[in-house]
Write a protein that holds these residues in place. Structure first.
Motif, PDB file in Angstrom:
ATOM      1  N   ALA A  44      66.062 -17.326  14.339  1.00  0.00           N
ATOM      2  CA  ALA A  44      66.701 -16.129  13.770  1.00  0.00           C
ATOM      3  C   ALA A  44      66.371 -15.993  12.290  1.00  0.00           C
ATOM      4  O   ALA A  44      66.108 -14.883  11.807  1.00  0.00           O
ATOM      5  N   LEU A  45      66.365 -17.105  11.562  1.00  0.00           N
ATOM      6  CA  LEU A  45      66.020 -17.063  10.141  1.00  0.00           C
ATOM      7  C   LEU A  45      64.546 -16.712   9.932  1.00  0.00           C
ATOM      8  O   LEU A  45      64.205 -15.952   9.013  1.00  0.00           O
ATOM      9  N   VAL A  46      63.670 -17.240  10.770  1.00  0.00           N
ATOM     10  CA  VAL A  46      62.247 -16.890  10.675  1.00  0.00           C
ATOM     11  C   VAL A  46      62.052 -15.403  10.969  1.00  0.00           C
ATOM     12  O   VAL A  46      61.312 -14.704  10.266  1.00  0.00           O
ATOM     13  N   ALA A  47      62.705 -14.910  12.008  1.00  0.00           N
ATOM     14  CA  ALA A  47      62.606 -13.483  12.342  1.00  0.00           C
ATOM     15  C   ALA A  47      63.124 -12.617  11.198  1.00  0.00           C
ATOM     16  O   ALA A  47      62.515 -11.594  10.850  1.00  0.00           O
ATOM     17  N   GLY A  55      64.922 -12.167  -2.408  1.00  0.00           N
ATOM     18  CA  GLY A  55      65.643 -13.426  -2.596  1.00  0.00           C
ATOM     19  C   GLY A  55      66.307 -13.881  -1.314  1.00  0.00           C
ATOM     20  O   GLY A  55      66.300 -15.082  -0.978  1.00  0.00           O
ATOM     21  N   ILE A  56      66.861 -12.938  -0.574  1.00  0.00           N
ATOM     22  CA  ILE A  56      67.455 -13.259   0.727  1.00  0.00           C
ATOM     23  C   ILE A  56      66.368 -13.741   1.686  1.00  0.00           C
ATOM     24  O   ILE A  56      66.574 -14.676   2.460  1.00  0.00           O
ATOM     25  N   ARG A  57      65.176 -13.137   1.601  1.00  0.00           N
ATOM     26  CA  ARG A  57      64.061 -13.558   2.460  1.00  0.00           C
ATOM     27  C   ARG A  57      63.664 -15.009   2.151  1.00  0.00           C
ATOM     28  O   ARG A  57      63.430 -15.801   3.068  1.00  0.00           O
ATOM     29  N   ILE A  58      63.581 -15.339   0.876  1.00  0.00           N
ATOM     30  CA  ILE A  58      63.237 -16.715   0.500  1.00  0.00           C
ATOM     31  C   ILE A  58      64.293 -17.690   1.009  1.00  0.00           C
ATOM     32  O   ILE A  58      63.968 -18.762   1.528  1.00  0.00           O
ATOM     33  N   ALA A  59      65.548 -17.301   0.886  1.00  0.00           N
ATOM     34  CA  ALA A  59      66.625 -18.154   1.401  1.00  0.00           C
ATOM     35  C   ALA A  59      66.511 -18.329   2.910  1.00  0.00           C
ATOM     36  O   ALA A  59      66.786 -19.417   3.444  1.00  0.00           O
ATOM     37  N   ALA A  60      66.088 -17.277   3.617  1.00  0.00           N
ATOM     38  CA  ALA A  60      65.917 -17.389   5.067  1.00  0.00           C
ATOM     39  C   ALA A  60      64.774 -18.349   5.403  1.00  0.00           C
ATOM     40  O   ALA A  60      64.881 -19.146   6.340  1.00  0.00           O
ATOM     41  N   PHE A  61      63.670 -18.271   4.641  1.00  0.00           N
ATOM     42  CA  PHE A  61      62.567 -19.209   4.870  1.00  0.00           C
ATOM     43  C   PHE A  61      63.003 -20.650   4.621  1.00  0.00           C
ATOM     44  O   PHE A  61      62.712 -21.544   5.415  1.00  0.00           O
ATOM     45  N   VAL A  62      63.689 -20.884   3.528  1.00  0.00           N
ATOM     46  CA  VAL A  62      64.144 -22.237   3.200  1.00  0.00           C
ATOM     47  C   VAL A  62      65.150 -22.713   4.252  1.00  0.00           C
ATOM     48  O   VAL A  62      65.096 -23.866   4.701  1.00  0.00           O
ATOM     49  N   ALA A  66      63.178 -13.411   8.041  1.00  0.00           N
ATOM     50  CA  ALA A  66      62.232 -13.514   6.931  1.00  0.00           C
ATOM     51  C   ALA A  66      60.984 -12.675   7.171  1.00  0.00           C
ATOM     52  O   ALA A  66      60.384 -12.168   6.230  1.00  0.00           O
ATOM     53  N   VAL A  67      60.599 -12.509   8.417  1.00  0.00           N
ATOM     54  CA  VAL A  67      59.406 -11.711   8.737  1.00  0.00           C
ATOM     55  C   VAL A  67      59.725 -10.216   8.695  1.00  0.00           C
ATOM     56  O   VAL A  67      58.937  -9.411   8.205  1.00  0.00           O
ATOM     57  N   ILE A  68      60.884  -9.827   9.200  1.00  0.00           N
ATOM     58  CA  ILE A  68      61.241  -8.412   9.310  1.00  0.00           C
ATOM     59  C   ILE A  68      61.804  -7.845   8.003  1.00  0.00           C
ATOM     60  O   ILE A  68      61.638  -6.659   7.714  1.00  0.00           O
ATOM     61  N   LEU A  69      62.435  -8.657   7.206  1.00  0.00           N
ATOM     62  CA  LEU A  69      63.117  -8.184   6.002  1.00  0.00           C
ATOM     63  C   LEU A  69      62.231  -7.404   5.023  1.00  0.00           C
ATOM     64  O   LEU A  69      62.696  -6.415   4.463  1.00  0.00           O
ATOM     65  N   PRO A  70      60.971  -7.766   4.788  1.00  0.00           N
ATOM     66  CA  PRO A  70      60.165  -6.987   3.833  1.00  0.00           C
ATOM     67  C   PRO A  70      60.006  -5.517   4.216  1.00  0.00           C
ATOM     68  O   PRO A  70      60.008  -4.642   3.346  1.00  0.00           O
ATOM     69  N   MET A  71      59.900  -5.231   5.506  1.00  0.00           N
ATOM     70  CA  MET A  71      59.782  -3.831   5.928  1.00  0.00           C
ATOM     71  C   MET A  71      61.042  -3.053   5.570  1.00  0.00           C
ATOM     72  O   MET A  71      60.972  -1.940   5.046  1.00  0.00           O
ATOM     73  N   PHE A  72      62.189  -3.632   5.848  1.00  0.00           N
ATOM     74  CA  PHE A  72      63.441  -2.963   5.529  1.00  0.00           C
ATOM     75  C   PHE A  72      63.666  -2.885   4.023  1.00  0.00           C
ATOM     76  O   PHE A  72      64.229  -1.911   3.526  1.00  0.00           O
ATOM     77  N   ALA A  73      63.207  -3.896   3.297  1.00  0.00           N
ATOM     78  CA  ALA A  73      63.378  -3.900   1.844  1.00  0.00           C
ATOM     79  C   ALA A  73      62.635  -2.738   1.208  1.00  0.00           C
ATOM     80  O   ALA A  73      63.155  -2.064   0.314  1.00  0.00           O
ATOM     81  N   VAL A  74      61.423  -2.485   1.658  1.00  0.00           N
ATOM     82  CA  VAL A  74      60.643  -1.376   1.112  1.00  0.00           C
ATOM     83  C   VAL A  74      61.287  -0.041   1.458  1.00  0.00           C
ATOM     84  O   VAL A  74      61.422   0.843   0.613  1.00  0.00           O
ATOM     85  N   ILE A  75      61.725   0.100   2.694  1.00  0.00           N
ATOM     86  CA  ILE A  75      62.352   1.359   3.113  1.00  0.00           C
ATOM     87  C   ILE A  75      63.634   1.609   2.338  1.00  0.00           C
ATOM     88  O   ILE A  75      63.871   2.708   1.834  1.00  0.00           O
TER      89      ILE A  75
END
Length: 94
Positions: free
Chosen positions: A49-52, A30-37, A54-63
C-alpha cells in the motif's frame, strides 16, 4: 447605508498563487518520501500500500497543485435594485 460593490473580481497575485502551488506540491512529495521510507520498514499488505501510494501520489500532486486554490464568481448584480423605477402595472383585460 448603501451596498458597495467591488469593481474587480481579481484574485491574488501570480507570485502568491505560485508560492501556494509550490508549497502544496512539496508537502505531497514529502508524504511520498515518507511512504517510500515506510515501505522499507513495513511488511505484508502495508508495504504494498505504501509503495502504491508512493507511485501514484506524484500524479495527484501535480493535478492538485495546478488546480488552483480559488474560484471567483461574479456578483449577481452591480445595480442597486431600489434605484430602478417600478415595473409597469399590468392592465386589466376588458
Amino acid at each position: 447605508m448603501t451596498e458597495v460593490h467591488a469593481i474587480t473580481s481579481a484574485g491574488r497575485s501570480q507570485s502568491a498563487q505560485s508560492h501556494d502551488r509550490t508549497r502544496t506540491y512539496l508537502i505531497m512529495m514529502g508524504i511520498r518520501i515518507a511512504a517510500f521510507v515506510g515501505a522499507f520498514f513495513a511488511d505484508g499488505w502495508l508495504r504494498w500500500a505504501l509503495v502504491a501510494a508512493a507511485v501514484i501520489l506524484p500524479m495527484f500532486a501535480v493535478i492538485i497543485a495546478n488546480a488552483g486554490s480559488e474560484r471567483r464568481s461574479a456578483p449577481s448584480s452591480y445595480i442597486d435594485e431600489r434605484a430602478l423605477p417600478a415595473a409597469p402595472q399590468e392592465r386589466d383585460a376588458p
